[in-house]
Design a protein around this motif. Structure first.
Motif, PDB file in Angstrom:
ATOM      1  N   ARG A 298      49.348  58.718  74.119  1.00 15.05           N
ATOM      2  CA  ARG A 298      49.609  59.261  72.780  1.00 15.05           C
ATOM      3  C   ARG A 298      49.260  60.745  72.778  1.00 15.05           C
ATOM      4  N   GLU A 306      42.428  67.705  64.723  1.00 14.71           N
ATOM      5  CA  GLU A 306      42.953  66.480  64.113  1.00 14.71           C
ATOM      6  C   GLU A 306      43.379  66.667  62.656  1.00 14.71           C
ATOM      7  N   ARG A 308      44.895  68.951  61.395  1.00 17.32           N
ATOM      8  CA  ARG A 308      46.180  69.660  61.397  1.00 17.32           C
ATOM      9  C   ARG A 308      47.267  68.862  62.132  1.00 17.32           C
ATOM     10  N   ARG A 309      47.030  67.559  62.381  1.00 14.29           N
ATOM     11  CA  ARG A 309      47.965  66.788  63.205  1.00 14.29           C
ATOM     12  C   ARG A 309      49.402  66.867  62.684  1.00 14.29           C
ATOM     13  N   GLN A 310      49.623  66.651  61.392  1.00 15.10           N
ATOM     14  CA  GLN A 310      50.986  66.649  60.873  1.00 15.10           C
ATOM     15  C   GLN A 310      51.666  67.990  61.115  1.00 15.10           C
ATOM     16  N   GLU A 311      50.958  69.068  60.829  1.00 17.34           N
ATOM     17  CA  GLU A 311      51.514  70.411  61.048  1.00 17.34           C
ATOM     18  C   GLU A 311      51.817  70.641  62.529  1.00 17.34           C
ATOM     19  N   GLU A 313      52.340  68.394  64.951  1.00 17.16           N
ATOM     20  CA  GLU A 313      53.452  67.569  65.424  1.00 17.16           C
ATOM     21  C   GLU A 313      54.793  68.089  64.931  1.00 17.16           C
ATOM     22  N   GLU A 314      54.832  68.622  63.711  1.00 14.48           N
ATOM     23  CA  GLU A 314      56.084  69.158  63.172  1.00 14.48           C
ATOM     24  C   GLU A 314      56.537  70.403  63.919  1.00 14.48           C
ATOM     25  N   ASN A 315      55.591  71.154  64.477  1.00 17.90           N
ATOM     26  CA  ASN A 315      55.917  72.397  65.156  1.00 17.90           C
ATOM     27  C   ASN A 315      56.092  72.246  66.664  1.00 17.90           C
TER      28      ASN A 315
END
Length: 323
Positions: A298, A306, A308-311, A313-315
């Motif tokens: 993973r 952690e 900032r994970r969503q940010e 992964e989006e970038n």
């Protein structure tokens, strides 16, 4: 206060997917951590190692898709090496490389050891080194869940070669600052240049050596894909890490100060020929946030990233690591 040997080497790839295929499918190493470059979270950082992700076995790659070609030269880590069990393993690898169209040389002696040099598609210069029951830093454990038979699998890092215009400044840093000892030399492969000098630390052996090649005829390296970014050396304890931070501060060399990488603590500095060195702790290791049996499966982020994970992964670009 003594460095144990090599901890990891970090390189640049222009295509993480092909890099993954080569390291895991061709070389049979294990992906032990899929994470991001903590200094540029838009870039992946992939770690490959032995079955347990042990210190002293790890080859890491920063994914930089726009990286240009490398122009070899001095002030560089010009090659890395990987340990295998014995010379019979080298013969297995020579046949495997032939079958898979991997560019390689014949088996040759380097520093008294049997070796096999090869390159990946990006021109990364690597050498397989046969242990042949040599004493020194203990090997790791080959990853058995690959098509490479375990008895021929890669079991750790071998010597790195530094190519410099003048060896003396680098030799002083290795011996006077880092505590390496000079253990001899061996002829350059062509025989046309000064002998390559061998420096060792800790228990010695292939997993604890730096080889220094003198090439005043070359320009300075222009790094790109396939080049080596830095080499890291093993610090056994946190107490030693504190002492090394103090020693670097007193040395007068430019250095990073203490850097928290979560999987290890690091100190970075450039030696006198401008090659980037790192001192890294063995503790706590890559299983601090993933169980051994599922390492690398993973996207792992240290606790300070952690939130900032969503940010993050989006970038990140999509990364498909096909089995």
């Amino acid at each position: 206060m003594e460095l144990l040997g090599l901890h990891h080497v970090s390189l640049i790839t222009g295509k993480a997917e092909k890099n993954y295929q080569f390291l895991t499918k061709v070389l049979g190493m294990r992906l032990v951590k899929k994470t991001v470059n903590q200094d540029n979270t838009r870039s992946y950082h992939l770690f490959y190692g032995d079955a347990n992700g042990s210190p002293g076995t790890e080859v890491t790659f920063f994914d930089i898709p726009m990286a240009g070609r490398t122009y070899p030269g001095v002030s560089s880590i010009s090659s890395i090496s990987l340990r295998v069990k014995n010379t019979d393993s080298l013969l297995y690898w020579k046949e495997r490389f032939t079958q898979l169209n991997v560019s390689h040389e014949d088996v040759k002696k380097r520093a008294g050891r049997d070796t096999l040099a090869f390159q990946d598609e990006e021109g990364t210069r690597m050498v397989l080194v046969a242990d042949n029951e040599e004493e020194g830093v203990a090997p790791g454990e080959a990853w058995e869940q690959s098509e490479v038979p375990k008895e021929h699998g890669i079991i750790g890092l071998g010597p790195v070669t530094l190519t410099v215009a003048n060896a003396e400044p680098t030799a002083r840093v290795l011996t006077e600052l880092l505590g390496f000892r000079e253990e001899g030399s061996y002829p350059s492969i062509t025989g046309e240049h000064p002998d390559i000098r061998v420096f060792a630390t800790g228990k010695g052996g292939a997993g604890a050596e730096v080889h220094v090649e003198t090439r005043p005829d070359l320009p300075k390296e222009r790094p790109g894909r396939g080049s080596v970014h830095h080499v890291a050396f093993r610090v056994p304890t946190m107490e030693d890490y504190d002492q090394w931070a103090k020693r670097l501060q007193e040395s007068g060399l430019r250095h990073s100060g203490k850097v928290e990488r979560y999987y290890f603590k690091a100190l970075y500095f450039r030696e006198l020929n401008d090659i980037l060195f790192e001192l890294s702790t063995d503790e706590p290791g890559f299983d601090v946030d993933e169980p051994i049996e599922s390492l690398g499966e993973r996207l792992a982020l240290p606790p300070f990233l952690e939130p900032r994970r969503q940010e993050i992964e989006e970038n990140l670009r999509p990364l498909v690591l096909d089995d």
